[in-house]
Design an enzyme around this catalytic site. Structure first.
Site, PDB file in Angstrom:
ATOM      1  CB  THR A  51      -0.938   0.311   1.123  1.00  0.00           C
ATOM      2  OG1 THR A  51      -1.621   1.580   1.454  1.00  0.00           O
ATOM      3  CG2 THR A  51      -0.182  -0.030   2.554  1.00  0.00           C
ATOM      4  CG  ASP A  52      -0.931   4.883  -1.163  1.00  0.00           C
ATOM      5  OD1 ASP A  52      -1.396   4.393   0.449  1.00  0.00           O
ATOM      6  OD2 ASP A  52      -1.816   5.814  -1.713  1.00  0.00           O
ATOM      7  CD  GLU A  53      -3.220   3.272   4.758  1.00  0.00           C
ATOM      8  OE1 GLU A  53      -2.772   3.261   5.978  1.00  0.00           O
ATOM      9  OE2 GLU A  53      -4.734   3.115   3.778  1.00  0.00           O
ATOM     10  CE1 TYR A 112      -3.395  -2.977   5.807  1.00  0.00           C
ATOM     11  CE2 TYR A 112      -3.156  -0.425   5.520  1.00  0.00           C
ATOM     12  CZ  TYR A 112      -3.369  -1.663   4.933  1.00  0.00           C
ATOM     13  OH  TYR A 112      -3.132  -1.728   3.542  1.00  0.00           O
ATOM     14  CE  LYS A 170      -0.064  -4.849   3.725  1.00  0.00           C
ATOM     15  NZ  LYS A 170      -0.865  -6.325   2.055  1.00  0.00           N
TER      16      LYS A 170
END
Ligand code: NAD
Ligand code: DAU
Length: 373
Positions: A137-139, A179, A183
């Protein structure tokens, strides 16, 4: 039947995974697609009703943390590719229960990597023709500033942008939520398996997806459903956070291209160049739902309810996916206006799917599906 490739797709009963499974099953009749999913609250086999009887599709209910089962599946199916999407994916849940995120996202990924390593290293050809593709993810990159809070046109994007910076493949990791920390950790393990053992890995980092079959805890399906049922629309903080939205089928298309043509050990960012402030996208959703339901314009604006902000709420995500375009020729195929119209229509037309999910009945689908066989 002898298959050309045998690919495990983890998390295939979830939102993005179901689109990836569908695309691969329909496009590659000579590949066996093994959907490996634990069917947590986020997994729903009804998402794959249209392809569940395809001769090149197999569903296996299993936990990615269950190393012995994964080892057995690798050998039983002669697996030569893994596309790994299974994860706990909702930021709000990670704030309440970080352990589950560490278990699934970190330990689960490690268990898959180790099973793939042991199986592939046991073969005469070893890693040749193999691929471990990890979906991230970009997060993991953290949050960007709003240097243009009102939005400006930029050369990099056909759409309005809210800051000068974008996440690139070289951006330093700086995750903020449990989260995104889980990741980021799993991404590091994947890269470590390449650097240490020579496993042919690839990682992609994608922006916010939207489209059919998304679990209605996420902004877009939650709000469509709440408007329909005249329930409040909980906007976190001032609604000024910015997300970059990509239609889920375009993400699945990117995964297809990168699985087949992406460079080993490389990273690709996937995004829509499509930034929206939450409050603006919420107004688009309200307008579209009201129009399609035959309500007067502005009818559901009164449902907007500002609530306490998410803890550690990242301000802005914006992906620069130029590398993917230049190297592999991928671009989003759908304009946002078309994508959001299709999405709203899909949720309104598939009220039964939504009712089954919100009532919990969807969890019986697996039992019903297999009891008669
Ligand atoms: P989702 O929550 O809709 O689906 C997750 C799936 O994984 C479910 O089917 C669930 O049953 C399965 N799963 C969970 N734990 C498991 C376990 N221990 N063993 C086996 N299966 C398990 O998620 P999503 O939104 O489709 O996201 C898929 C992947 O893409 C995730 O890795 C996520 O981090 C990543 N991602 C999501 C987005 C997005 O906008 N949704 C954007 C970028 C990246
Ligand atoms: O950026 C990619 C990520 O996008 C993925 O890695 C995650 O798996 C996926 O869940 C998504 O994360 P977000 O936190 O951005 O998505 P969510 O739909 O939860 O929220 C989108 C924005 O809307 C975010 O700024 C929080 C806000 N929001 C969300 C909900 C559910 C609200 O204001 N109200 C809400 O009720």
């Amino acid at each position: 039947m002898e298959f050309k490739r045998n690919i495990i797709i983890t998390g295939g009963a979830g939102f993005i995974g179901s689109h990836v499974v569908r695309l691969f099953v329909n496009k590659y009749a000579d590949y066996r697609i093994i959907n490996l999913d634990k069917l947590t609250y986020a997994g729903n086999l009804a998402n794959l009703k249209d392809i569940e009887d395809a001769p090149n599709y197999v569903f296996v209910k299993a936990d990615i943390c269950d190393f012995d089962t994964i080892m057995k599946l690798m050998a039983d199916y002669h697996v030569d590719g893994i596309i790994h999407l299974a994860a706990e994916s909702h930021v709000d849940r990670s704030i309440k229960d970080p352990f589950t995120f560490a278990r699934t996202n970190v330990m689960g990924t490690l268990s898959l990597l180790q099973a793939a390593k042991l199986y592939w290293e046991s073969l005469p050809e070893k890693y040749e023709g193999k691929r471990f593709y990890h979906i991230s993810t970009d997060e993991v990159y953290g949050a960007l500033e709003l240097t243009h809070p009102e939005g400006v046109k930029s050369e990099i994007s056909a759409h309005e942008v809210y800051g000068d910076e974008f996440f690139k493949e070289t951006t330093k990791y700086n995750p903020h939520s449990p989260y995104s920390a889980s990741k980021a950790s799993s991404d590091h393990f994947v890269r470590a398996f390449h650097d240490t053992y020579g496993m042919p890995t690839v990682v992609t980092n994608c922006s916010n997806n939207y489209g059919p079959y998304q679990f209605p805890e996420k902004l877009i399906p939650l709000f469509i459903n709440n408007i329909r049922h005249r329930k409040p629309l909980p906007v976190y903080g001032k609604g000024e956070n910015v997300r970059d939205w990509l239609y889920v089928v375009d993400h699945a298309r990117a995964i297809d291209v990168i699985f087949h043509e992406g460079k080993i050990a490389d990273t690709y960012n996937i995004g829509g160049f499509n930034e929206w402030k939450n409050i603006d996208i919420i107004k688009v959703i309200i307008k579209t739902v009201d129009r399609l339901l035959g309500n007067p314009e502005g009818h559901s604006l009164e449902l907007i309810t500002y609530v306490t902000d998410r803890m550690g709420h990242d301000l802005r995500y914006a992906i620069d996916s130029t590398k993917l375009k230049n190297e592999l020729g991928w671009e989003p195929s759908l304009q946002f206006e078309e994508g959001i119209e299709k999405t709203v229509r899909w949720y309104l037309d598939n009220q039964e799917w939504m009712d089954n999910v919100t009532s919990g009945d969807y969890q019986k689908y697996y039992e019903n599906m297999y009891s008669g066989r």
